[in-house]
Every structure is written in structure tokens, then in C-alpha cells.
Write a protein that holds these residues in place. Structure first.
Motif, PDB file in Angstrom:
ATOM      1  N   ASP A 120       0.799  -1.200  -0.081  1.00  0.00           N
ATOM      2  CA  ASP A 120       0.022   0.083   0.166  1.00  0.00           C
ATOM      3  C   ASP A 120       0.854   1.373   0.106  1.00  0.00           C
ATOM      4  OD1 ASP A 120      -2.760  -1.109   0.330  1.00  0.00           O
ATOM      5  OD2 ASP A 120      -1.859  -2.203   2.060  1.00  0.00           O
ATOM      6  N   LEU A 121       2.200   1.024   0.662  1.00  0.00           N
ATOM      7  CA  LEU A 121       2.940   2.336   0.811  1.00  0.00           C
ATOM      8  C   LEU A 121       4.402   2.212   1.118  1.00  0.00           C
ATOM      9  CD1 LEU A 121       2.023   5.321   1.657  1.00  0.00           C
ATOM     10  CD2 LEU A 121       2.475   4.812   3.954  1.00  0.00           C
ATOM     11  N   ALA A 122       5.093   3.017   0.345  1.00  0.00           N
ATOM     12  CA  ALA A 122       6.648   2.830   0.604  1.00  0.00           C
ATOM     13  C   ALA A 122       7.220   4.314   0.953  1.00  0.00           C
ATOM     14  CB  ALA A 122       7.182   2.507  -0.798  1.00  0.00           C
ATOM     15  N   ILE A 123       8.012   4.119   1.777  1.00  0.00           N
ATOM     16  CA  ILE A 123       8.912   5.202   2.054  1.00  0.00           C
ATOM     17  C   ILE A 123      10.274   5.437   1.448  1.00  0.00           C
ATOM     18  CG2 ILE A 123       9.850   6.719   3.819  1.00  0.00           C
ATOM     19  CD1 ILE A 123       6.713   6.212   4.204  1.00  0.00           C
ATOM     20  N   ARG A 124      10.455   6.498   0.624  1.00  0.00           N
ATOM     21  CA  ARG A 124      11.406   6.508  -0.426  1.00  0.00           C
ATOM     22  C   ARG A 124      12.312   7.737  -0.312  1.00  0.00           C
ATOM     23  NH1 ARG A 124       9.222   2.995  -5.420  1.00  0.00           N
ATOM     24  NH2 ARG A 124       9.457   0.816  -4.414  1.00  0.00           N
ATOM     25  N   THR A 125      13.606   8.029  -0.750  1.00  0.00           N
ATOM     26  CA  THR A 125      14.015   9.197  -0.794  1.00  0.00           C
ATOM     27  C   THR A 125      14.656   9.364  -2.111  1.00  0.00           C
ATOM     28  OG1 THR A 125      16.374   8.074  -0.164  1.00  0.00           O
ATOM     29  CG2 THR A 125      14.869   8.864   1.701  1.00  0.00           C
ATOM     30  N   GLY A 126      15.213  10.784  -2.123  1.00  0.00           N
ATOM     31  CA  GLY A 126      15.825  10.982  -3.499  1.00  0.00           C
ATOM     32  C   GLY A 126      14.737  11.364  -4.759  1.00  0.00           C
ATOM     33  N   GLN A 127      15.027  10.991  -6.140  1.00  0.00           N
ATOM     34  CA  GLN A 127      14.276  11.421  -7.009  1.00  0.00           C
ATOM     35  C   GLN A 127      13.520  10.238  -7.483  1.00  0.00           C
ATOM     36  OE1 GLN A 127      14.258  14.321  -8.500  1.00  0.00           O
ATOM     37  NE2 GLN A 127      15.661  14.925  -6.838  1.00  0.00           N
ATOM     38  N   LEU A 128      11.819  10.317  -7.700  1.00  0.00           N
ATOM     39  CA  LEU A 128      11.175   9.216  -8.170  1.00  0.00           C
ATOM     40  C   LEU A 128      11.007   9.037  -9.636  1.00  0.00           C
ATOM     41  CD1 LEU A 128       8.356  10.256  -5.620  1.00  0.00           C
ATOM     42  CD2 LEU A 128      10.139   8.568  -5.261  1.00  0.00           C
ATOM     43  N   ALA A 129      11.044   7.735  -9.938  1.00  0.00           N
ATOM     44  CA  ALA A 129      10.973   7.416 -11.265  1.00  0.00           C
ATOM     45  C   ALA A 129      10.049   6.438 -11.732  1.00  0.00           C
ATOM     46  CB  ALA A 129      12.525   6.405 -11.550  1.00  0.00           C
ATOM     47  N   SER A 154      23.851   4.164  -2.129  1.00  0.00           N
ATOM     48  CA  SER A 154      23.607   5.099  -3.297  1.00  0.00           C
ATOM     49  C   SER A 154      25.041   5.027  -4.000  1.00  0.00           C
ATOM     50  CB  SER A 154      23.967   6.570  -2.837  1.00  0.00           C
ATOM     51  OG  SER A 154      23.687   7.441  -3.826  1.00  0.00           O
ATOM     52  N   SER A 155      24.760   4.727  -5.381  1.00  0.00           N
ATOM     53  CA  SER A 155      25.957   4.844  -6.373  1.00  0.00           C
ATOM     54  C   SER A 155      26.437   6.043  -6.827  1.00  0.00           C
ATOM     55  CB  SER A 155      25.789   4.048  -7.389  1.00  0.00           C
ATOM     56  OG  SER A 155      24.821   4.447  -8.255  1.00  0.00           O
ATOM     57  N   LEU A 156      25.755   7.038  -6.283  1.00  0.00           N
ATOM     58  CA  LEU A 156      26.098   8.787  -6.717  1.00  0.00           C
ATOM     59  C   LEU A 156      26.407   9.464  -5.436  1.00  0.00           C
ATOM     60  CD1 LEU A 156      24.262   9.199 -10.119  1.00  0.00           C
ATOM     61  CD2 LEU A 156      26.848   8.832  -9.794  1.00  0.00           C
ATOM     62  N   TRP A 157      27.387  10.156  -5.381  1.00  0.00           N
ATOM     63  CA  TRP A 157      27.451  11.429  -4.217  1.00  0.00           C
ATOM     64  C   TRP A 157      27.051  12.479  -4.737  1.00  0.00           C
ATOM     65  CZ3 TRP A 157      32.181   9.968  -0.850  1.00  0.00           C
ATOM     66  CH2 TRP A 157      32.001   8.606  -0.191  1.00  0.00           C
ATOM     67  N   ARG A 158      26.410  13.461  -4.234  1.00  0.00           N
ATOM     68  CA  ARG A 158      25.692  14.634  -4.929  1.00  0.00           C
ATOM     69  C   ARG A 158      26.439  15.933  -3.967  1.00  0.00           C
ATOM     70  NH1 ARG A 158      20.967  15.995  -3.807  1.00  0.00           N
ATOM     71  NH2 ARG A 158      20.395  14.566  -2.295  1.00  0.00           N
ATOM     72  N   PHE A 159      26.829  16.813  -4.638  1.00  0.00           N
ATOM     73  CA  PHE A 159      27.256  18.024  -4.061  1.00  0.00           C
ATOM     74  C   PHE A 159      26.577  18.929  -4.873  1.00  0.00           C
ATOM     75  CE2 PHE A 159      30.528  14.708  -3.923  1.00  0.00           C
ATOM     76  CZ  PHE A 159      30.723  14.606  -2.574  1.00  0.00           C
ATOM     77  N   GLN A 160      26.896  20.467  -4.352  1.00  0.00           N
ATOM     78  CA  GLN A 160      26.226  21.690  -4.664  1.00  0.00           C
ATOM     79  C   GLN A 160      26.960  22.862  -4.381  1.00  0.00           C
ATOM     80  OE1 GLN A 160      21.985  21.809  -5.356  1.00  0.00           O
ATOM     81  NE2 GLN A 160      22.014  23.871  -4.697  1.00  0.00           N
ATOM     82  N   ARG A 161      27.262  23.741  -5.129  1.00  0.00           N
ATOM     83  CA  ARG A 161      27.928  24.934  -4.687  1.00  0.00           C
ATOM     84  C   ARG A 161      27.462  26.229  -5.638  1.00  0.00           C
ATOM     85  NH1 ARG A 161      34.199  26.154  -3.496  1.00  0.00           N
ATOM     86  NH2 ARG A 161      33.660  28.360  -2.054  1.00  0.00           N
ATOM     87  N   SER A 162      26.934  27.264  -4.915  1.00  0.00           N
ATOM     88  CA  SER A 162      26.612  28.505  -5.834  1.00  0.00           C
ATOM     89  C   SER A 162      25.395  28.124  -6.897  1.00  0.00           C
ATOM     90  CB  SER A 162      27.764  29.075  -6.522  1.00  0.00           C
ATOM     91  OG  SER A 162      28.719  29.298  -5.519  1.00  0.00           O
ATOM     92  N   GLY A 163      24.514  27.252  -6.379  1.00  0.00           N
ATOM     93  CA  GLY A 163      23.387  26.821  -7.545  1.00  0.00           C
ATOM     94  C   GLY A 163      23.719  25.887  -8.305  1.00  0.00           C
ATOM     95  N   ARG A 164      24.892  25.414  -8.400  1.00  0.00           N
ATOM     96  CA  ARG A 164      25.278  24.585  -9.496  1.00  0.00           C
ATOM     97  C   ARG A 164      25.420  22.905  -8.589  1.00  0.00           C
ATOM     98  NH1 ARG A 164      30.519  26.309 -12.905  1.00  0.00           N
ATOM     99  NH2 ARG A 164      29.943  24.460 -13.910  1.00  0.00           N
ATOM    100  N   ALA A 165      24.836  22.097  -9.317  1.00  0.00           N
ATOM    101  CA  ALA A 165      24.852  20.663  -8.716  1.00  0.00           C
ATOM    102  C   ALA A 165      26.049  19.938  -9.603  1.00  0.00           C
ATOM    103  CB  ALA A 165      23.547  20.276  -8.751  1.00  0.00           C
TER     104      ALA A 165
END
Length: 295
Positions: free
Chosen positions: A139-148, A193-204
């Protein structure tokens, strides 16, 4: 013939394991049950049960049909109860969530929700496997990040922050990375997670971490970092106590990514049921505060 005829009898027999027990569950005769199933099988033009003098079991087609019909009957009964009993949450809820988040945050919230509604039956599957909600009947899943998954609906219920950390002794020996690209010269401790995310000055930007230690348990990855094996990127609840104690040190803080969304994900229309809408309200109200208490 009405298209619903025989569905209740079929579900009752499949659930009970015999025509006699199914008849008793519905308060009907075994003769009626036999005639109803015969008519249903004639209508769908496939056998639904393998019958012997002693046993009744579903055919392969019957198992697939039962999975769908049992949920249809349950939702019909819930819809009737919603009108007749003032929308009181009731029935079964099957939930899946990652192990660590489920144990620390989701299970306690769902437990309190179930305690408030005596007619609910809850089943929580804590797994790091990506579950097929529709195919496996959740009925329900709890997930994180982007949904596909386009067949599902997602409601944002909270967010969490990601930190990149290592033990001070490791950083003293190997150097402190000044930018994400510097991680190519470090041992990266990889979790789910196979990718590590970073961001600076609005640039991801993102990198694909490499190293000789990989584990699908965030707690085990954090312990490896504390032991000086390398650099990790994990959600805050794994790391903040160790940062506070000095066992870990944040690196690349200027490149910390935006907070990661946490979603409640469900098949279309499930959120209309009182049991699901009530749980969504409870998660939205309590999960952000529970996460904040870890800071």
C-alpha cells in the motif's frame, strides 16, 4: 450475469483453502459455492482451482486472479465502511521502507497510528531492496531522492541532509579534499547510493565514488569511517552524533547538497482510503520533528 457474481465466493474459498470453509465464512451452502465458482470459471473461460476429493488449490491463473480480487474486495468493504462508520481507518496496510529509517523513525510513527485505530492491521517490511509496490501488493513505501516510477504517486513528507565525513586521523594522513573531484584520490566508503551529490552556488554535480569498502548498511559504513578506512557520504542521522563527539569530521561542507526529499509513495487512488490518508497526515506531522531531534 452480473460481472461481480462469484468474486466473493472465489476469494473466500481461496483464502480458507476449501469450499466448506469458504461457505462457512460467508454463511452460504457448499452447493451455492460450487455453482458460483463453476459459473465464474465459465465466464472467465479458465480454471481457477485444482480440485481433488481432498484438496482445493489455486491454479497459476487463479493465484494471479486472487491477488487482484482480494484487494478489490477489501477496498470495496473499506469504501462501504468509510461511509457507514464515519471514515474510521480500518483494514490492512502493507508498508515497505529501508531498514535504518524504518527502525528509527517510520515504525514508531506507524505504531502510534495503529494504537489510535483498533481496526487497523499493519505489516511493515524493512528492506533496502527496491520493492515493486503494485506487483507485490504493498500500500505504501517510504523512499528518498528522485522518483522514477510513473505508476505511483509520491507525497513529500520530510527531508534529510547529507553529510560527507571522515575520521580526523584519516584526514590528517591522507589530506582534506578541497573539492569533490579530489575524492578520486581518496578511499570512498560506499553505501546504497552509487552517486554522491554536491552543490555550490546553485550548481549541482555528482561523482561516482570508488573504494574497497561497500555495504548496504549506513551504520556499518559510518563505523568504517570512524575506524579510519575512508570518506563516506550518508544521511545526517547516521553521522551527526559522531561529528558532535569528534569521531568524524565533515569535509566539503561548502559543497553540501540540498536536502534530500523523503517521500511516501503509493499506487494511484490508494491515498483516497481513510487508512492511507490518515497515515500520510501522521507522517507529515511527525517525521520532520523526529528527524530534527537527531540534530
Amino acid at each position: 450475469m452480473h460481472r461481480w457474481e462469484g468474486i466473493d465466493e472465489f476469494v473466500a474459498i481461496a483464502a480458507a483453502g476449501s469450499f466448506k470453509a469458504g461457505a462457512e465464512a460467508l454463511g452460504l451452502s457448499t452447493t451455492h459455492m460450487s455453482r458460483a465458482i463453476a459459473a465464474l470459471e465459465a465466464r472467465v473461460q479458465v480454471p481457477l482451482f485444482h480440485r481433488t476429493t481432498r484438496t482445493v488449490r489455486l491454479t497459476d491463473t487463479g493465484r494471479v486472479f486472487f491477488d487482484h480480487c482480494s484487494r478489490i474486495v477489501a477496498e470495496r468493504d473499506e469504501a462501504i465502511a468509510m461511509i457507514s462508520e464515519g471514515g474510521e481507518p480500518q483494514g490492512d496496510i502493507r508498508i515497505t521502507c529501508s531498514t535504518a529509517m524504518g527502525e528509527r523513525f517510520i515504525a514508531p510513527i506507524v505504531r502510534r497510528y495503529a494504537s489510535s485505530h483498533a481496526k487497523l492491521r499493519i505489516s511493515i517490511d524493512l528492506t533496502n531492496r527496491l520493492v515493486d509496490l503494485v506487483g507485490e501488493g504493498y500500500d505504501l513505501a517510504i523512499r528518498t531522492g528522485q522518483l522514477a516510477e510513473s505508476r505511483l504517486i509520491g507525497t513529500r513528507i520530510a527531508s534529510r541532509r547529507l553529510y560527507t565525513c571522515a575520521a580526523p586521523a584519516y584526514l590528517d594522513q591522507q589530506g582534506r579534499p578541497a573539492k569533490p573531484a579530489d575524492l578520486s584520490r581518496h578511499e570512498c566508503l560506499v553505501g546504497t547510493s552509487s552517486l554522491w551529490r554536491f552543490q555550490r552556488s546553485g550548481r549541482a554535480e555528482s561523482i561516482r565514488p570508488k573504494g574497497r569498502w561497500r555495504c548496504n548498511s549506513g551504520g556499518a559504513v559510518a563505523e568504517a569511517a570512524i575506524a579510519g578506512m575512508g570518506v563516506c557520504q550518508l544521511p545526517e542521522f547516521y553521522l551527526l552524533p559522531h561529528i558532535a563527539s569528534g569521531a568524524l569530521e565533515e569535509v566539503l561542507g561548502d559543497f553540501r547538497p540540498d536536502d534530500e526529499p523523503i517521500w511516501a509513495v503509493y499506487p494511484q487512488r490508494r491515498h483516497l482510503l481513510p487508512k492511507i490518508s490518515g497515515l500520510l497526515d501522521r507522517l507529515r506531522a511527525e517525521l520532520p520533528a523526529a528527524l530534527a531531534r537527531q540534530n
